[in-house]
Design a protein around this motif. Sequence first.
Motif, mmCIF file in Angstrom:
data_model
loop_
_atom_site.group_PDB
_atom_site.id
_atom_site.type_symbol
_atom_site.label_atom_id
_atom_site.label_comp_id
_atom_site.label_asym_id
_atom_site.label_seq_id
_atom_site.Cartn_x
_atom_site.Cartn_y
_atom_site.Cartn_z
ATOM 1 N N GLY A 1 0.797 -1.219 0.000
ATOM 2 C CA GLY A 1 0.000 0.000 0.000
ATOM 3 C C GLY A 1 0.828 1.265 0.000
ATOM 4 O O GLY A 1 2.062 1.258 -0.044
ATOM 5 N N ARG A 2 0.123 2.414 0.053
ATOM 6 C CA ARG A 2 0.793 3.716 0.024
ATOM 7 C C ARG A 2 1.374 4.102 1.380
ATOM 8 O O ARG A 2 2.357 4.826 1.456
ATOM 9 C CB ARG A 2 -0.200 4.793 -0.426
ATOM 10 N N ARG A 3 0.768 3.581 2.460
ATOM 11 C CA ARG A 3 1.167 4.063 3.792
ATOM 12 C C ARG A 3 0.808 3.016 4.841
ATOM 13 O O ARG A 3 -0.214 2.326 4.741
ATOM 14 C CB ARG A 3 0.439 5.390 4.070
ATOM 15 N N ILE A 4 1.657 2.907 5.863
ATOM 16 C CA ILE A 4 1.379 2.089 7.042
ATOM 17 C C ILE A 4 1.526 2.990 8.260
ATOM 18 O O ILE A 4 2.574 3.606 8.462
ATOM 19 C CB ILE A 4 2.343 0.891 7.161
ATOM 20 N N ASP A 5 0.475 3.073 9.050
ATOM 21 C CA ASP A 5 0.442 3.965 10.206
ATOM 22 C C ASP A 5 0.320 3.120 11.476
ATOM 23 O O ASP A 5 -0.588 2.292 11.598
ATOM 24 C CB ASP A 5 -0.754 4.914 10.076
ATOM 25 N N ASP A 6 1.256 3.325 12.394
ATOM 26 C CA ASP A 6 1.241 2.595 13.667
ATOM 27 C C ASP A 6 1.182 3.613 14.805
ATOM 28 O O ASP A 6 2.178 3.855 15.494
ATOM 29 C CB ASP A 6 2.499 1.715 13.771
ATOM 30 N N PRO A 7 0.029 4.249 15.019
ATOM 31 C CA PRO A 7 -0.059 5.366 15.969
ATOM 32 C C PRO A 7 0.168 4.966 17.420
ATOM 33 O O PRO A 7 0.585 5.797 18.233
ATOM 34 C CB PRO A 7 -1.486 5.887 15.759
ATOM 35 N N GLU A 8 -0.093 3.699 17.761
ATOM 36 C CA GLU A 8 0.046 3.255 19.148
ATOM 37 C C GLU A 8 1.355 2.517 19.402
ATOM 38 O O GLU A 8 1.572 2.010 20.506
ATOM 39 C CB GLU A 8 -1.146 2.387 19.546
ATOM 40 N N GLY A 9 2.217 2.437 18.387
ATOM 41 C CA GLY A 9 3.494 1.769 18.578
ATOM 42 C C GLY A 9 3.362 0.276 18.807
ATOM 43 O O GLY A 9 4.075 -0.295 19.635
ATOM 44 N N ILE A 10 2.464 -0.368 18.068
ATOM 45 C CA ILE A 10 2.259 -1.813 18.225
ATOM 46 C C ILE A 10 3.520 -2.591 17.860
ATOM 47 O O ILE A 10 3.872 -3.572 18.504
ATOM 48 C CB ILE A 10 1.089 -2.291 17.328
ATOM 49 N N VAL B 1 4.888 5.225 7.939
ATOM 50 C CA VAL B 1 5.888 5.078 6.879
ATOM 51 C C VAL B 1 5.201 4.930 5.533
ATOM 52 O O VAL B 1 4.058 4.486 5.443
ATOM 53 C CB VAL B 1 6.790 3.843 7.127
ATOM 54 N N GLU B 2 5.932 5.294 4.502
ATOM 55 C CA GLU B 2 5.436 5.089 3.146
ATOM 56 C C GLU B 2 5.582 3.631 2.769
ATOM 57 O O GLU B 2 6.606 2.998 3.039
ATOM 58 C CB GLU B 2 6.220 5.946 2.150
ATOM 59 N N GLY B 3 4.532 3.083 2.122
ATOM 60 C CA GLY B 3 4.609 1.724 1.614
ATOM 61 C C GLY B 3 5.227 1.686 0.228
ATOM 62 O O GLY B 3 5.785 2.689 -0.254
ATOM 63 N N LEU B 4 5.093 0.556 -0.427
ATOM 64 C CA LEU B 4 5.680 0.381 -1.759
ATOM 65 C C LEU B 4 4.861 1.073 -2.843
ATOM 66 O O LEU B 4 5.331 1.236 -3.974
ATOM 67 C CB LEU B 4 5.808 -1.118 -2.071
ATOM 68 N N GLY B 5 3.615 1.450 -2.518
ATOM 69 C CA GLY B 5 2.814 2.259 -3.426
ATOM 70 C C GLY B 5 2.280 1.541 -4.643
ATOM 71 O O GLY B 5 1.887 2.183 -5.618
ATOM 72 N N LEU B 6 2.231 0.223 -4.609
ATOM 73 C CA LEU B 6 1.712 -0.527 -5.752
ATOM 74 C C LEU B 6 0.222 -0.803 -5.636
ATOM 75 O O LEU B 6 -0.408 -1.234 -6.609
ATOM 76 C CB LEU B 6 2.483 -1.832 -5.921
ATOM 77 N N LEU B 7 -0.348 -0.579 -4.476
ATOM 78 C CA LEU B 7 -1.795 -0.621 -4.281
ATOM 79 C C LEU B 7 -2.227 0.687 -3.625
ATOM 80 O O LEU B 7 -1.529 1.206 -2.732
ATOM 81 C CB LEU B 7 -2.192 -1.802 -3.383
ATOM 82 N N ASP B 8 -3.350 1.201 -4.049
ATOM 83 C CA ASP B 8 -3.870 2.453 -3.505
ATOM 84 C C ASP B 8 -4.693 2.136 -2.253
ATOM 85 O O ASP B 8 -5.931 2.220 -2.252
ATOM 86 C CB ASP B 8 -4.709 3.175 -4.562
ATOM 87 N N VAL B 9 -3.978 1.758 -1.201
ATOM 88 C CA VAL B 9 -4.607 1.440 0.083
ATOM 89 C C VAL B 9 -3.696 1.952 1.198
ATOM 90 O O VAL B 9 -2.507 2.207 0.984
ATOM 91 C CB VAL B 9 -4.841 -0.077 0.269
ATOM 92 N N GLU B 10 -4.261 2.076 2.390
ATOM 93 C CA GLU B 10 -3.507 2.457 3.579
ATOM 94 C C GLU B 10 -3.865 1.506 4.710
ATOM 95 O O GLU B 10 -5.002 1.034 4.797
ATOM 96 C CB GLU B 10 -3.823 3.893 3.998
ATOM 97 N N THR B 11 -2.912 1.238 5.591
ATOM 98 C CA THR B 11 -3.132 0.349 6.732
ATOM 99 C C THR B 11 -2.876 1.100 8.024
ATOM 100 O O THR B 11 -1.877 1.814 8.155
ATOM 101 C CB THR B 11 -2.199 -0.871 6.665
ATOM 102 N N VAL B 12 -3.786 0.950 8.969
ATOM 103 C CA VAL B 12 -3.614 1.485 10.318
ATOM 104 C C VAL B 12 -3.512 0.302 11.275
ATOM 105 O O VAL B 12 -4.417 -0.545 11.341
ATOM 106 C CB VAL B 12 -4.784 2.404 10.722
ATOM 107 N N MET B 13 -2.391 0.222 12.005
ATOM 108 C CA MET B 13 -2.202 -0.841 12.982
ATOM 109 C C MET B 13 -3.058 -0.586 14.219
ATOM 110 O O MET B 13 -3.259 0.567 14.612
ATOM 111 C CB MET B 13 -0.732 -0.943 13.391
ATOM 112 N N SER B 14 -3.548 -1.658 14.821
ATOM 113 C CA SER B 14 -4.347 -1.543 16.035
ATOM 114 C C SER B 14 -4.053 -2.751 16.921
ATOM 115 O O SER B 14 -3.607 -3.794 16.429
ATOM 116 C CB SER B 14 -5.841 -1.487 15.696
ATOM 117 N N PRO B 15 -4.278 -2.653 18.234
ATOM 118 C CA PRO B 15 -3.877 -3.731 19.141
ATOM 119 C C PRO B 15 -4.652 -5.033 18.954
ATOM 120 O O PRO B 15 -4.141 -6.108 19.262
ATOM 121 C CB PRO B 15 -4.161 -3.141 20.536
#
Length: 483
Positions: free
Chosen positions: A337-346, A353-367
């Motif tokens: 995806g375009r971005r991986i967000d780990d706001p809680e420091g999992i 961080v920026e992803g590889l950008g080959l898919l137009d998606v974003e991931t948010v980490m959660s516990p």
Amino acid sequence: MAKAIMIQGAGSNVGKSVIVAGLCRVFARRGLRVRPFKPQNMSNNAAVTSDGGEIGRAQALQALACGVPAVVDMNPVLLKPESDVGAQVIVQGKRFATLKARDYAKAKPELLSKTVESFQRLAADADLVIIEGAGSPAEINLRAGDIANMGFAEAVGAPVVLVGDIDRGGVIAQLVGTHAVLPAEDCERIVGYLVNKFRGDVSLFDEGDAAIAQRTGWAALGVLPWFTDAWKLPAEDIMDIASSKGAGIKIAVPRLSRIANFDDLDPLSQEPGVSVEIIEAGRPLPGDADLVLIPGSKSTIGDLAHFRAQGWDIDLAAHVRRGGHVLGICGGYQMLGRRIDDPEGIEGAPVAVEGLGLLDVETVMSPEKQLAQVRGETRPGGTEVTGYEIHIGHTTGPDCARAWLEIAGKAAGAASENGRVRGCYLHGLFGSDAFRAGFIAELGGTAQVGDYTASVEDALNALADHMEAHVDLPRLLALATNV
């Protein structure tokens, strides 16, 4: 009352897991209610159980060998390394904590009670429990507080069979040396030994066998020749993945530093017309690959940095420009995806961080970890797929509108506009024969394994036949004790 016996190794990777699977199938075929048990495992290759937890994949295979569903009590403590100094600790199927080695040592008394509790529940519904150790009891510096080998055997009163690996050389020293360094009470707990992975004429080892028995006093239970069909069983280690390299369709799999749940590769590696090539760090992704498959990871953000450090991001972009296919599963999906967000420091410090950008998606980490055995179908086409999900994080974005799976009535996965780059959270989908055949056909090949599940069952039966021919099974069973 159940009987139990514990299989320990004179070293790591001597073949304990395969031997336990074979013994499970042997005694299950004889009508016994057999259960596998491993008090402590260290692996990022996990399986989702029928009761909604996770255990080491080797114990899931052993449960299959017994003909019973896998449950969390079969592997009550699972360590999933997240870094060189720390691991996520799974207790009875659920996350317990992330601990460094010293902190884990302090937790061992509590964990021992959990392993005994799980063992007793398992034994209550069994005739025979076959316990697998971890590493080697010869690591006497780890004996205090041990829950994986002699400490657990002592806690439940289980006798031990020690396995040596002759393929590495020095098997006499492995076994006799273990006898020499163990405390007397641990040495007395060992009732027999097996020599594994012999190549050639087994009778040539008769004198060596006698030397071990004479110096240890342990019962000689057999010399096992090399089991040639072991590669047909689901691999516990990524380097156990076998394939017909150079044949037909080439699938390149970058070996991530925290690679996880790579059982997606097992069915593909059995296909004669498919080459699964594991790409080690420092090597480029091959330019002639038909598919680059990015597998799961226990540390997605860390492994994304590892991916870039090898220059694989550049290789992957070139692969896509050439019209190659890409599939990311779980952590690999998140990386695409375009971005991986780990706001809680999992996975460490809070970061985006920026992803590889080959898919137009974003991931948010959660516990919250998603753990489920699932069934679904492809979109379009409706080809049935089964597998499991085991991940943290939620992925959204425009490319999810091109979901290529439907699970529990909901769209799942994402695809690029031209369909050549895809991602999903579903592990194990290549075990679905029709899906695997269709996927290989898309790459220009032809699937030849018509029933993957049957092929694994055949390999387990062949392994049991191997045990029947080369292990003194009546004596081994007689050495098991009531627990």
